[in-house]
Design an enzyme around this catalytic site. Sequence first.
Site, PDB file in Angstrom:
ATOM      1  N   LYS A 220     -23.563 -11.184 -16.094  1.00 26.68           N
ATOM      2  CA  LYS A 220     -24.440 -12.352 -16.063  1.00 26.68           C
ATOM      3  C   LYS A 220     -24.003 -13.274 -14.937  1.00 26.68           C
ATOM      4  O   LYS A 220     -22.842 -13.251 -14.513  1.00 26.68           O
ATOM      5  CB  LYS A 220     -24.438 -13.106 -17.390  1.00 26.68           C
ATOM      6  CG  LYS A 220     -23.169 -13.808 -17.695  1.00 26.68           C
ATOM      7  CD  LYS A 220     -23.091 -15.311 -17.654  1.00 26.68           C
ATOM      8  CE  LYS A 220     -24.172 -16.065 -17.043  1.00 26.68           C
ATOM      9  NZ  LYS A 220     -23.685 -17.476 -16.747  1.00 26.68           N
TER      10      LYS A 220
ATOM     11  N   THR B  89     -19.548 -18.506 -11.913  1.00 26.05           N
ATOM     12  CA  THR B  89     -19.973 -18.375 -13.309  1.00 26.05           C
ATOM     13  C   THR B  89     -20.511 -17.014 -13.496  1.00 26.05           C
ATOM     14  O   THR B  89     -21.694 -16.776 -13.521  1.00 26.05           O
ATOM     15  CB  THR B  89     -21.099 -19.313 -13.719  1.00 26.05           C
ATOM     16  OG1 THR B  89     -20.663 -20.624 -13.541  1.00 26.05           O
ATOM     17  CG2 THR B  89     -21.463 -19.131 -15.189  1.00 26.05           C
TER      18      THR B  89
ATOM     19  N   ASN C 231     -31.298 -26.838 -11.093  1.00 29.00           N
ATOM     20  CA  ASN C 231     -30.018 -27.513 -11.281  1.00 29.00           C
ATOM     21  C   ASN C 231     -30.144 -29.010 -11.539  1.00 29.00           C
ATOM     22  O   ASN C 231     -29.210 -29.638 -12.017  1.00 29.00           O
ATOM     23  CB  ASN C 231     -29.093 -27.235 -10.102  1.00 29.00           C
ATOM     24  CG  ASN C 231     -28.561 -25.828 -10.193  1.00 29.00           C
ATOM     25  OD1 ASN C 231     -27.842 -25.510 -11.127  1.00 29.00           O
ATOM     26  ND2 ASN C 231     -28.964 -24.973  -9.271  1.00 29.00           N
TER      27      ASN C 231
END
Lengths: 409, 409
Positions: free
Chosen positions: B186, B197, B404
């Site tokens: 992911k 991330t 974002n």
Amino acid sequence: MAVGHVPFPAMPALDGVRLGTTRAGIGKAGRRDLVVIELPDTASVAGVFTRNAFCAAPVQVAREHLAACRRQGQAPRYWLINTGNANAGTGAQGLDDARESCRALAAEAGLPAHRVLPFSTGVIGEALPMEALLAGITPAFAARSGQSEAWEQAAAGILTTDTQLKGASVEVPLGDRRVTLNGIAKGSGMIRPDMATMLGFVVTDAAVAPALLERLLRQAVDRSFNCITVDSDTSTNDACLLAATGQGAEIATDDEIRAFADGLEQVLVALAQAIIRDGEGATKFVTLDVVGAASRREALDVAFTVAHSPLVKTALYASDANWGRILAAVGRAPVADFDVERVTIDLDEVRLVEGGGRAPGYTEAAGSAVMAREEIGIRIDLGRGDSDARVWTSDLSHEYVSINADYRS
Amino acid sequence: MAVGHVPFPAMPALDGVRLGTTRAGIGKAGRRDLVVIELPDTASVAGVFTRNAFCAAPVQVAREHLAACRRQGQAPRYWLINTGNANAGTGAQGLDDARESCRALAAEAGLPAHRVLPFSTGVIGEALPMEALLAGITPAFAARSGQSEAWEQAAAGILTTDTQLKGASVEVPLGDRRVTLNGIAKGSGMIRPDMATMLGFVVTDAAVAPALLERLLRQAVDRSFNCITVDSDTSTNDACLLAATGQGAEIATDDEIRAFADGLEQVLVALAQAIIRDGEGATKFVTLDVVGAASRREALDVAFTVAHSPLVKTALYASDANWGRILAAVGRAPVADFDVERVTIDLDEVRLVEGGGRAPGYTEAAGSAVMAREEIGIRIDLGRGDSDARVWTSDLSHEYVSINADYRS
């Protein structure tokens, strides 16, 4: 779009300094795009230039001409600035064009070409439209004036994507005498340390020896233009020039040097902040203080890591007190043996982070109240030493993307 | 929005490996958010983790548990992954929560807590919703299955802002035997070297000694996950885990190691590329090759300077062959004694830059034709040596800012 409006100041006339501006039709904008700044024969001139390895033709020629002047114990008499075309990435043709521009202005003034320094800003990689530029030199030269209005027209004549004029003027008292510093600048994107697409032109009536002038300029640039960032990109064309006409008081004693250096820093910081306020698509003006660092280098590294973080910048744009993104950016800064337990992060008067996590008293409401402001201070204490750095930056907005996705179209 | 669609592959069953997924209600999305991956007792396990100094509680606990297993000559039996909350910046409470999650799963399986490694991804700085998470462990454990569908559900269960499932499966022939590598991942924002991330979980049926497994994982990560960037931000939670169940063929000879390493790199590169294709707001998939560098470090520095440049990224978004921005980014990369005359830049088959400026044969039409493609190769030859690097990145779009700026709202 810009954060706050700083009115263009009244610019006192400086003996021997005249500015001329015209619409030469170099870019597409149909606005003032060619500026001539004349300095008296008594001036000293210092300059700092981009460190980009692909530095533009005018930067190369400006450096050459400045060196040639110095070898002959002279200073440049003219700065010639065009907008609309950066004359960068243009190879040998670009160098020829920059030199020819200087020759044309020098001929008007009856001087050798090396007494002219050229500056260009705008699109990279296209040949300078020489016909338009050369045709503009005579009217720009003829338009020279020492009045405040001429400074304002010159400030307008050096802009590209800027939306606001950028000027600053400071009077420095020296006992019963005083000297004046007038400065104009341009820049709103591609802004980061080591100069960015930034042009700055500052003139003082003080008398300052060339070597001292150079040192004071570098020092002030390190605390101003090298402490701002919009988008981390450094341009090929940056330059900041400082001329001391020598028509006014001399700067020689330690006290005089200190007072003059403070005044110079004040002008450059005002211009640098104006660039950030007018940053492409900026909706926030952020002052980032990193304190408690082991060295100034470390403080700057942390400050710029946070200031460049797209996630921090989009959170600022959204007025979202997403302190986790600030913490994550601090955490990835290039600092050895980082003890996260000692770090504190404050947003204006609100403590966000303490002891490696969210500060105990923190509330989302308090964080959001600060983030809603147009002008925000972020203070990061590393708890490692006594060094600090202050950096100014803006947010990352839809408008930034629009401006930079559409710039050439 | 993603660049191209890579279908989720069929995942061969691996003896002793089962995956269970459930909707625990940890985030707001109402989708699968808790995943259990079971490994057989014969497995070796290697992991690489974020280098962010503020590493999240689960990363700290995963490292501790992995070390505890090793001290006892064991391997972890379970990976427990939640999405919706990163359990980062959560201090002592976060560590307690991560440990308690492991204890709860270990109790289901009748094992000590250190045989479970925890992973979390999602919002930073909010406490893990323990009630929901703990209530989800029993159903996730009960749902375990070794079928391809279970891999696909697990791939769905670890996503956050991702819009596509990310999986890869490779068979490595070893003479008359073969081993299989299955991987899921992911990540779509906050992606840059040193892990981002990014969560990656790869399992093979091969038998590989722990020290060798660790070395091969680091090597493959350096050529895959550490060579991608969306936005230069590194997360607090990244981890890539590799388990070798030991149920299949042994990897021991040099030929076997080479073949296995190639297969592993293939899986990790496929997952890394899938992350870039699904980069937040991505409309372009860019392969950036830097060749002719004096060292791999230098090649990576230039590649990432270009890949992180907001001006290059917005030009890519606009399909604008603004090669001047690429040139300016190369020029500001941290490379000493850069000879810009030797640099060439190509956009797929079109030469953009040569001899310090625009290449002689270049036409805007040719550049624009390449930029209109969804998948673009940029090749930068520094002309300084024999080292190279390949990095994958995406563009910077309005959608990136929207995602974002709105992530927490």
